[in-house]
Design an enzyme around this catalytic site. Structure first.
Site, short mmCIF file in Angstrom:
data_model
loop_
_atom_site.label_atom_id
_atom_site.label_comp_id
_atom_site.label_asym_id
_atom_site.label_seq_id
_atom_site.Cartn_x
_atom_site.Cartn_y
_atom_site.Cartn_z
N TYR A 141 0.84 -1.21 0.00
CA TYR A 141 0.00 0.00 0.00
C TYR A 141 0.87 1.25 0.00
CZ TYR A 141 -3.05 3.67 1.82
OH TYR A 141 -3.73 4.85 2.00
N LYS A 145 1.17 3.94 -3.08
CA LYS A 145 0.70 5.30 -2.85
C LYS A 145 1.82 6.31 -3.10
CE LYS A 145 -2.80 6.63 -1.50
NZ LYS A 145 -3.98 7.14 -2.26
#
Length: 332
Positions: A141, A145
């Site tokens: 993640y 990102k």
């Protein structure tokens, strides 16, 4: 009438943004994959567009005719296949940026994460936006990102006016993840406590994040093309936050003191076994989830204060009270 598109509109933050914009008189459309959740938005006067961030054409079409795009949509989880995170968070953000450029969207407000700062190995206090990043992102993640931010920065260089917000630990009415996870742990075996709960952290009340997003829409040209930390500006000890919250809920706080090295090692072993046997699904806990409870991390929000005029309006105490009242009203 100003027209906005909100991606991830059925999520916690997305719903709050949609409702605030509607209250302000904007014409609002929201995208997400879940049609049933979208129907709830429609019932509140928000136009729902069923669109997957991975679908370039549908995303571009949704951007047409919009003055602003608030990009809240993302795959957010401590566990999962890297390719899935990349498809949604990196390629999906690319589709949003391309759609904005193609259709002349005036501004893109991209929601990122301060997870990009976290390495799980040490405390980090007062982290600024340009602080050195870990050599290796803490999970898929965080990795994707960070790449998504780079996509937005490239689009900015190509002429797309926009900026990036990194809100930390969003909570408030409608939260189904952050505080409810701790409450479920409290109901079962107790909330894991490392270092006697003396870990220092930042939280951000959801309406303060929405305020920051609107400030991003209004920001002067010299403030664009940059990333901004967003928090309540009230670093607090985990133990004290939980004591206050559970007192408001009228529920006894149950904690469980644990040795960090042993639990971290167990998490690593658990992750290894679940990667070896994907059929097992998501591990009960991961190195990331353990480290978040064991390492202090606070953010410096001076840049947002100075360049966006950001000033948190809802205090940590008031935010916890609003959450507790909402939780009790809905029956837990």
């Amino acid at each position: 009438m100003t027209k906005a598109l909100v991606t991830g509109a059925t999520g916690f933050l997305g719903q709050h943004v949609c409702m605030r914009l509607k209250e302000l008189g904007w014409e609002v459309a929201g995208t997400a994959r879940n049609h049933a959740a979208g129907a709830q938005l429609e019932a509140q006067g928000i136009r729902f567009i069923q669109a997957d961030l991975r679908d370039k054409e549908s995303v571009a079409e949704a951007c047409a005719g919009r003055d602003a795009v608030f990009h809240c949509g993302a795959l957010s989880s401590p566990w999962g296949q890297y390719r899935e995170f990349h498809a949604v968070n990196v390629e999906g953000t690319g589709h949003v940026a391309e759609g904005c450029l193609k259709h002349g969207v005036r501004r893109l407000i991209h929601i990122s994460t301060p997870s990009i700062y976290f390495d799980g190995r040490r405390d980090r206090m007062g982290v600024k936006e340009d602080a050195p990043l870990p050599s290796r992102p803490v999970n898929a993640y965080a990795a994707t990102k960070l790449q998504a931010e780079q996509v937005v920065q490239q689009a900015f260089r190509e002429g797309l006016a926009g900026l990036i917000l990194r809100p930390r630990a969003i909570f408030g009415p409608g939260d189904t993840a952050l505080l409810p996870r701790l409450m479920r742990a409290n109901d079962s075996s107790g909330i894991p406590f490392f270092r006697d709960g003396n870990v220092i952290l930042d939280l951000t009340y959801v309406d303060n994040v929405v305020d920051a997003m609107l400030l991003g829409w209004q920001a002067p040209e010299e403030a664009l093309g940059q990333a901004y930390n967003i928090t309540n500006g009230e670093p607090a000890r985990l133990k004290e936050v939980l004591e206050e919250l559970f007192a408001m809920l009228g529920t006894p706080l149950r904690t469980k003191a644990l040795p960090y090295p042993a639990v971290y090692g167990a998490a690593a072993l658990l992750e290894w076994s679940h990667r070896l046997l994907p059929v097992l699904g998501e591990p009960t806990f991961t190195r990331y989830s353990v480290s978040v409870l064991a390492r202090s991390q606070t953010l410096d929000i001076a840049r947002a204060r100075e360049r966006l005029g950001y000033a948190p309006q809802v205090s940590l105490h008031e935010g916890l009270l609003r959450f507790a009242e909402w939780w009790k009203e809905k029956g837990g």
